[in-house]
Design a protein around this motif. Sequence first.
Motif, PDB file in Angstrom:
ATOM      1  N   VAL A   1       0.841  -1.206   0.000  1.00 45.51           N
ATOM      2  CA  VAL A   1       0.000   0.000   0.000  1.00 45.51           C
ATOM      3  C   VAL A   1       0.876   1.257   0.000  1.00 45.51           C
ATOM      4  O   VAL A   1       0.565   2.249  -0.662  1.00 45.51           O
ATOM      5  CB  VAL A   1      -0.948  -0.013   1.217  1.00 45.51           C
ATOM      6  CG1 VAL A   1      -1.781   1.260   1.263  1.00 45.51           C
ATOM      7  CG2 VAL A   1      -1.867  -1.229   1.157  1.00 45.51           C
ATOM      8  N   THR A   2       1.976   1.220   0.720  1.00 46.45           N
ATOM      9  CA  THR A   2       2.894   2.372   0.738  1.00 46.45           C
ATOM     10  C   THR A   2       3.458   2.629  -0.653  1.00 46.45           C
ATOM     11  O   THR A   2       3.534   3.783  -1.097  1.00 46.45           O
ATOM     12  CB  THR A   2       4.032   2.112   1.740  1.00 46.45           C
ATOM     13  OG1 THR A   2       3.484   1.946   3.054  1.00 46.45           O
ATOM     14  CG2 THR A   2       5.006   3.285   1.756  1.00 46.45           C
ATOM     15  N   ASN A   3       3.853   1.579  -1.358  1.00 49.65           N
ATOM     16  CA  ASN A   3       4.377   1.751  -2.716  1.00 49.65           C
ATOM     17  C   ASN A   3       3.330   2.394  -3.628  1.00 49.65           C
ATOM     18  O   ASN A   3       3.630   3.320  -4.389  1.00 49.65           O
ATOM     19  CB  ASN A   3       4.808   0.409  -3.292  1.00 49.65           C
ATOM     20  CG  ASN A   3       6.078  -0.119  -2.665  1.00 49.65           C
ATOM     21  OD1 ASN A   3       6.830   0.624  -2.042  1.00 49.65           O
ATOM     22  ND2 ASN A   3       6.321  -1.400  -2.804  1.00 49.65           N
ATOM     23  N   LEU A   4       2.091   1.901  -3.567  1.00 50.27           N
ATOM     24  CA  LEU A   4       1.038   2.451  -4.411  1.00 50.27           C
ATOM     25  C   LEU A   4       0.742   3.905  -4.048  1.00 50.27           C
ATOM     26  O   LEU A   4       0.510   4.744  -4.931  1.00 50.27           O
ATOM     27  CB  LEU A   4      -0.235   1.604  -4.279  1.00 50.27           C
ATOM     28  CG  LEU A   4      -0.152   0.164  -4.804  1.00 50.27           C
ATOM     29  CD1 LEU A   4      -1.438  -0.590  -4.490  1.00 50.27           C
ATOM     30  CD2 LEU A   4       0.124   0.141  -6.297  1.00 50.27           C
ATOM     31  N   THR A   5       0.750   4.204  -2.754  1.00 52.69           N
ATOM     32  CA  THR A   5       0.446   5.573  -2.318  1.00 52.69           C
ATOM     33  C   THR A   5       1.554   6.538  -2.713  1.00 52.69           C
ATOM     34  O   THR A   5       1.290   7.676  -3.129  1.00 52.69           O
ATOM     35  CB  THR A   5       0.230   5.600  -0.796  1.00 52.69           C
ATOM     36  OG1 THR A   5      -0.752   4.614  -0.426  1.00 52.69           O
ATOM     37  CG2 THR A   5      -0.254   6.965  -0.340  1.00 52.69           C
ATOM     38  N   GLU A   6       2.802   6.118  -2.584  1.00 54.08           N
ATOM     39  CA  GLU A   6       3.910   6.983  -3.005  1.00 54.08           C
ATOM     40  C   GLU A   6       3.847   7.266  -4.501  1.00 54.08           C
ATOM     41  O   GLU A   6       4.108   8.396  -4.934  1.00 54.08           O
ATOM     42  CB  GLU A   6       5.239   6.321  -2.642  1.00 54.08           C
ATOM     43  CG  GLU A   6       5.541   6.342  -1.152  1.00 54.08           C
ATOM     44  CD  GLU A   6       6.827   5.624  -0.813  1.00 54.08           C
ATOM     45  OE1 GLU A   6       7.293   4.821  -1.660  1.00 54.08           O
ATOM     46  OE2 GLU A   6       7.376   5.859   0.276  1.00 54.08           O
ATOM     47  N   ASN A   7       3.493   6.261  -5.300  1.00 57.15           N
ATOM     48  CA  ASN A   7       3.319   6.507  -6.733  1.00 57.15           C
ATOM     49  C   ASN A   7       2.189   7.490  -6.989  1.00 57.15           C
ATOM     50  O   ASN A   7       2.304   8.382  -7.838  1.00 57.15           O
ATOM     51  CB  ASN A   7       3.029   5.192  -7.455  1.00 57.15           C
ATOM     52  CG  ASN A   7       4.255   4.317  -7.593  1.00 57.15           C
ATOM     53  OD1 ASN A   7       5.380   4.779  -7.433  1.00 57.15           O
ATOM     54  ND2 ASN A   7       4.038   3.048  -7.869  1.00 57.15           N
TER      55      ASN A   7
END
Length: 358
Positions: free
Chosen positions: A243-249
Amino acid sequence: MSGRLITESPGQDLAGRRRASRNTLRAQFALVIFLLAFLPNLVLTLTAQSTLPAGALMGWMLLVGVLCGMVGYVLSGALLRPLSRLQTEVEGGELRAHTDDPAEILRLRRAFSDLLARLGTEQTRRNAFMATLVHDLKTPLVAAGHLTHALVHLPLPEAERREVGAQMGAETARLLALVQQMADAHRFEREDVTVQSAPTDLRALIDGVARRLQPQAEWGGLELTVDGSGHAPADAPVLERAVTNLTENALRYARSRVELRVTPSGLVVADDGPGLGGSLAQLAQPFTSQPTTIAGQQYTAGTAGLGLFIARRIAEAHGGGLHYSHQPHELSSQDPASPPPASTLPTVFTLTLPEVTP
């Protein structure tokens, strides 16, 4: 204990080359053709009532054997000529079409062509990724170097010194995050992701992600919101990384707003950005992090490809998947009988999970 360099003597090397020359497809073809031609002649000669002397008979059989061997050698070369030609082209790295090739050689040629194309594409992707990685590593390293120089050599007031120290910490965290993503991508590309599922509060998970990334959203002038609730069996730390990866993108490409939401199908990360520059299958790979044009705008290289790849692998490890859609939603145009959309924002990533309960 001393090591020994083991070398082959000239006699051993010559014997090895002789064995290799005998163990070739042409030698086997020639032997088969020789036997098919020579054995019937041998049987007919032995069973016939011949009045020839034994010496003449042996000479005749020797002549027939030599002729059969020559025929076998010539025919085997003709049969294997397309294969030899294909070998030469593969070694040269350039395949050409030949209409006289048998169907099997044509299929083999197509397979080699596809393989060379995939290898070329993979090499291009990896070269582009390495250039991107060097750029992404160089930027925080240069910034940290300047900050260190200012901290050591300039007479800074205490408040400015603390601010410089905080900036150094931020640059170090950026480097560590990039290295962590590289390590994750390397591991997830070569082995299965193992998860240890336990009952997980999905709303608490996305609340934690939002709290950590709120400073990044405020720095970019973006609104980061959280909605929905639910529980599911999941490995919370691993799922949180996805979820962190998707949110940072999403924070990297959003124009004004990013939304995290828990839905009955899983977790949704949505934003009002232009969306991906290609299909998710293309971009969710470990070596596609390179500059791209999205909606007519040039975006710099980053770690978006790594983040999407890691998120997809984590979703698959939980028995779900990663799905992407880019479709503007108008609430007024929605059919009241249809289910509500995952988000009113145009760019939506859905990390599906099985057994999501309220």
